[in-house]
Scaffold this motif. Sequence first.
Motif, PDB file in Angstrom:
ATOM      1  N   VAL A 173      37.946  62.014  19.417  1.00 13.82           N
ATOM      2  CA  VAL A 173      38.629  61.925  20.715  1.00 13.82           C
ATOM      3  C   VAL A 173      39.110  60.498  20.959  1.00 13.82           C
ATOM      4  CG1 VAL A 173      38.244  62.030  23.216  1.00 13.82           C
ATOM      5  CG2 VAL A 173      37.516  63.921  21.752  1.00 13.82           C
ATOM      6  N   ALA A 174      38.285  59.513  20.633  1.00 15.88           N
ATOM      7  CA  ALA A 174      38.682  58.110  20.807  1.00 15.88           C
ATOM      8  C   ALA A 174      39.937  57.814  19.998  1.00 15.88           C
ATOM      9  CB  ALA A 174      37.547  57.186  20.388  1.00 15.88           C
ATOM     10  N   ARG A 175      39.971  58.267  18.772  1.00 20.29           N
ATOM     11  CA  ARG A 175      41.149  58.063  17.923  1.00 20.29           C
ATOM     12  C   ARG A 175      42.368  58.733  18.542  1.00 20.29           C
ATOM     13  NH1 ARG A 175      41.094  59.194  11.603  1.00 20.29           N
ATOM     14  NH2 ARG A 175      40.149  57.154  11.728  1.00 20.29           N
ATOM     15  N   GLU A 176      42.195  59.955  19.000  1.00 18.84           N
ATOM     16  CA  GLU A 176      43.299  60.699  19.623  1.00 18.84           C
ATOM     17  C   GLU A 176      43.850  59.958  20.844  1.00 18.84           C
ATOM     18  OE1 GLU A 176      43.208  64.555  22.383  1.00 18.84           O
ATOM     19  OE2 GLU A 176      42.625  64.973  20.315  1.00 18.84           O
ATOM     20  N   VAL A 177      42.973  59.473  21.701  1.00 18.21           N
ATOM     21  CA  VAL A 177      43.394  58.771  22.915  1.00 18.21           C
ATOM     22  C   VAL A 177      44.178  57.511  22.568  1.00 18.21           C
ATOM     23  CG1 VAL A 177      42.552  57.432  24.898  1.00 18.21           C
ATOM     24  CG2 VAL A 177      41.561  59.663  24.398  1.00 18.21           C
ATOM     25  N   ILE A 178      43.652  56.716  21.664  1.00 19.88           N
ATOM     26  CA  ILE A 178      44.289  55.442  21.329  1.00 19.88           C
ATOM     27  C   ILE A 178      45.603  55.658  20.591  1.00 19.88           C
ATOM     28  CG2 ILE A 178      44.026  53.378  19.880  1.00 19.88           C
ATOM     29  CD1 ILE A 178      42.618  53.292  22.647  1.00 19.88           C
ATOM     30  N   GLU A 179      45.640  56.615  19.679  1.00 22.84           N
ATOM     31  CA  GLU A 179      46.877  56.852  18.938  1.00 22.84           C
ATOM     32  C   GLU A 179      47.968  57.457  19.814  1.00 22.84           C
ATOM     33  OE1 GLU A 179      45.638  58.950  15.394  1.00 22.84           O
ATOM     34  OE2 GLU A 179      45.192  57.054  14.373  1.00 22.84           O
ATOM     35  N   ALA A 180      47.587  58.190  20.863  1.00 27.30           N
ATOM     36  CA  ALA A 180      48.567  58.800  21.759  1.00 27.30           C
ATOM     37  C   ALA A 180      49.072  57.835  22.834  1.00 27.30           C
ATOM     38  CB  ALA A 180      47.976  60.044  22.420  1.00 27.30           C
ATOM     39  N   ALA A 181      48.332  56.774  23.074  1.00 27.18           N
ATOM     40  CA  ALA A 181      48.716  55.810  24.106  1.00 27.18           C
ATOM     41  C   ALA A 181      49.906  54.975  23.633  1.00 27.18           C
ATOM     42  CB  ALA A 181      47.530  54.898  24.428  1.00 27.18           C
ATOM     43  N   GLU A 182      50.619  54.418  24.576  1.00 29.51           N
ATOM     44  CA  GLU A 182      51.771  53.576  24.255  1.00 29.51           C
ATOM     45  C   GLU A 182      51.305  52.142  24.018  1.00 29.51           C
ATOM     46  OE1 GLU A 182      55.045  54.059  26.948  1.00 29.51           O
ATOM     47  OE2 GLU A 182      54.631  56.188  27.154  1.00 29.51           O
ATOM     48  N   LEU A 183      50.615  51.956  22.879  1.00 29.36           N
ATOM     49  CA  LEU A 183      50.042  50.656  22.533  1.00 29.36           C
ATOM     50  C   LEU A 183      50.640  50.146  21.233  1.00 29.36           C
ATOM     51  CD1 LEU A 183      46.324  51.518  23.300  1.00 29.36           C
ATOM     52  CD2 LEU A 183      47.937  50.293  24.766  1.00 29.36           C
ATOM     53  N   VAL A 237      47.748  49.288  16.715  1.00 28.31           N
ATOM     54  CA  VAL A 237      46.542  50.108  16.736  1.00 28.31           C
ATOM     55  C   VAL A 237      45.891  50.086  15.355  1.00 28.31           C
ATOM     56  CG1 VAL A 237      45.664  52.462  17.004  1.00 28.31           C
ATOM     57  CG2 VAL A 237      47.414  51.595  18.564  1.00 28.31           C
ATOM     58  N   ASP A 238      44.581  49.795  15.325  1.00 30.20           N
ATOM     59  CA  ASP A 238      43.815  49.783  14.086  1.00 30.20           C
ATOM     60  C   ASP A 238      42.535  50.572  14.342  1.00 30.20           C
ATOM     61  OD1 ASP A 238      42.775  49.268  11.568  1.00 30.20           O
ATOM     62  OD2 ASP A 238      42.127  47.233  12.074  1.00 30.20           O
ATOM     63  N   VAL A 239      42.455  51.756  13.767  1.00 28.51           N
ATOM     64  CA  VAL A 239      41.296  52.636  13.955  1.00 28.51           C
ATOM     65  C   VAL A 239      40.499  52.646  12.663  1.00 28.51           C
ATOM     66  CG1 VAL A 239      40.566  54.992  14.461  1.00 28.51           C
ATOM     67  CG2 VAL A 239      42.567  54.050  15.610  1.00 28.51           C
ATOM     68  N   GLY A 240      39.216  52.308  12.758  1.00 24.86           N
ATOM     69  CA  GLY A 240      38.368  52.276  11.578  1.00 24.86           C
ATOM     70  C   GLY A 240      37.040  52.964  11.835  1.00 24.86           C
ATOM     71  N   PRO A 241      36.204  53.074  10.803  1.00 24.43           N
ATOM     72  CA  PRO A 241      34.943  53.803  10.945  1.00 24.43           C
ATOM     73  C   PRO A 241      33.911  53.109  11.838  1.00 24.43           C
ATOM     74  CG  PRO A 241      35.080  52.787   8.786  1.00 24.43           C
ATOM     75  CD  PRO A 241      36.418  52.575   9.452  1.00 24.43           C
ATOM     76  N   PHE A 242      33.974  51.776  11.965  1.00 26.12           N
ATOM     77  CA  PHE A 242      32.960  51.069  12.743  1.00 26.12           C
ATOM     78  C   PHE A 242      33.524  50.246  13.886  1.00 26.12           C
ATOM     79  CE2 PHE A 242      31.168  51.634   8.477  1.00 26.12           C
ATOM     80  CZ  PHE A 242      30.112  52.457   8.821  1.00 26.12           C
ATOM     81  N   GLY A 243      34.821  50.253  14.054  1.00 28.70           N
ATOM     82  CA  GLY A 243      35.427  49.504  15.136  1.00 28.70           C
ATOM     83  C   GLY A 243      36.896  49.824  15.238  1.00 28.70           C
ATOM     84  N   ASN A 244      37.431  49.672  16.417  1.00 30.21           N
ATOM     85  CA  ASN A 244      38.812  50.028  16.692  1.00 30.21           C
ATOM     86  C   ASN A 244      39.433  48.933  17.546  1.00 30.21           C
ATOM     87  OD1 ASN A 244      38.464  52.968  15.762  1.00 30.21           O
ATOM     88  ND2 ASN A 244      36.849  52.679  17.258  1.00 30.21           N
ATOM     89  N   THR A 245      40.709  48.658  17.307  1.00 32.39           N
ATOM     90  CA  THR A 245      41.411  47.626  18.039  1.00 32.39           C
ATOM     91  C   THR A 245      42.805  48.125  18.394  1.00 32.39           C
ATOM     92  OG1 THR A 245      40.268  45.945  16.733  1.00 32.39           O
ATOM     93  CG2 THR A 245      42.189  45.216  17.959  1.00 32.39           C
ATOM     94  N   ALA A 246      43.267  47.763  19.575  1.00 33.13           N
ATOM     95  CA  ALA A 246      44.637  48.071  19.975  1.00 33.13           C
ATOM     96  C   ALA A 246      45.123  46.992  20.923  1.00 33.13           C
ATOM     97  CB  ALA A 246      44.717  49.435  20.640  1.00 33.13           C
ATOM     98  N   GLU A 247      46.430  46.773  20.920  1.00 33.03           N
ATOM     99  CA  GLU A 247      47.041  45.783  21.790  1.00 33.03           C
ATOM    100  C   GLU A 247      48.198  46.421  22.536  1.00 33.03           C
ATOM    101  OE1 GLU A 247      48.324  42.416  19.531  1.00 33.03           O
ATOM    102  OE2 GLU A 247      46.352  42.153  18.606  1.00 33.03           O
ATOM    103  N   GLY A 248      48.491  45.859  23.703  1.00 34.43           N
ATOM    104  CA  GLY A 248      49.635  46.321  24.462  1.00 34.43           C
ATOM    105  C   GLY A 248      49.695  45.648  25.810  1.00 34.43           C
ATOM    106  N   GLY A 249      50.639  46.110  26.616  1.00 34.68           N
ATOM    107  CA  GLY A 249      50.739  45.604  27.976  1.00 34.68           C
ATOM    108  C   GLY A 249      49.492  45.968  28.764  1.00 34.68           C
ATOM    109  N   ALA A 250      49.208  45.180  29.796  1.00 29.35           N
ATOM    110  CA  ALA A 250      47.985  45.376  30.578  1.00 29.35           C
ATOM    111  C   ALA A 250      47.882  46.786  31.140  1.00 29.35           C
ATOM    112  CB  ALA A 250      47.904  44.343  31.701  1.00 29.35           C
ATOM    113  N   ASP A 251      48.940  47.300  31.742  1.00 25.94           N
ATOM    114  CA  ASP A 251      48.877  48.639  32.327  1.00 25.94           C
ATOM    115  C   ASP A 251      48.593  49.699  31.275  1.00 25.94           C
ATOM    116  OD1 ASP A 251      49.323  47.730  34.905  1.00 25.94           O
ATOM    117  OD2 ASP A 251      51.489  48.102  34.829  1.00 25.94           O
ATOM    118  N   GLU A 252      49.236  49.590  30.123  1.00 20.96           N
ATOM    119  CA  GLU A 252      49.032  50.578  29.062  1.00 20.96           C
ATOM    120  C   GLU A 252      47.616  50.515  28.498  1.00 20.96           C
ATOM    121  OE1 GLU A 252      53.232  49.925  29.753  1.00 20.96           O
ATOM    122  OE2 GLU A 252      51.666  48.485  29.268  1.00 20.96           O
ATOM    123  N   VAL A 253      47.108  49.315  28.289  1.00 25.36           N
ATOM    124  CA  VAL A 253      45.747  49.168  27.752  1.00 25.36           C
ATOM    125  C   VAL A 253      44.724  49.681  28.755  1.00 25.36           C
ATOM    126  CG1 VAL A 253      43.969  47.512  27.048  1.00 25.36           C
ATOM    127  CG2 VAL A 253      46.304  47.294  26.164  1.00 25.36           C
TER     128      VAL A 253
END
Length: 83
Positions: A23-33, A36-52
């Motif tokens: 679900v976390a992967r789905e949410v982050i990949e669907a967001a306008e960010l 996006v870097d999704v991994g097995p032990f940590g995830n990172t994404a960047e974007g505008g403040a409202d989108e994040v």
Amino acid sequence: MRLRVEFTTEPFDLDEAPAHALVAREVIEAAELDAVDVGPFGNTAEGGADEVLTAVDALLRRTLASGATRISLQVNVLGEAGA
């Protein structure tokens, strides 16, 4: 303002990804960010403040509903968009 969010959800399962991680992967990949870097032990994404912040809200609500018992996250300010 641009933000970077880093997060993990628990509990971990080394044999297969738990529902909350999917679900976390789905949410982050669907967001306008961006970046996006999704991994097995940590995830990172960047974007505008409202989108994040919108993505973080959905992430927290949906992963908790999907069985996460702990969500660790860090939000960093990167600067102004376009700066």
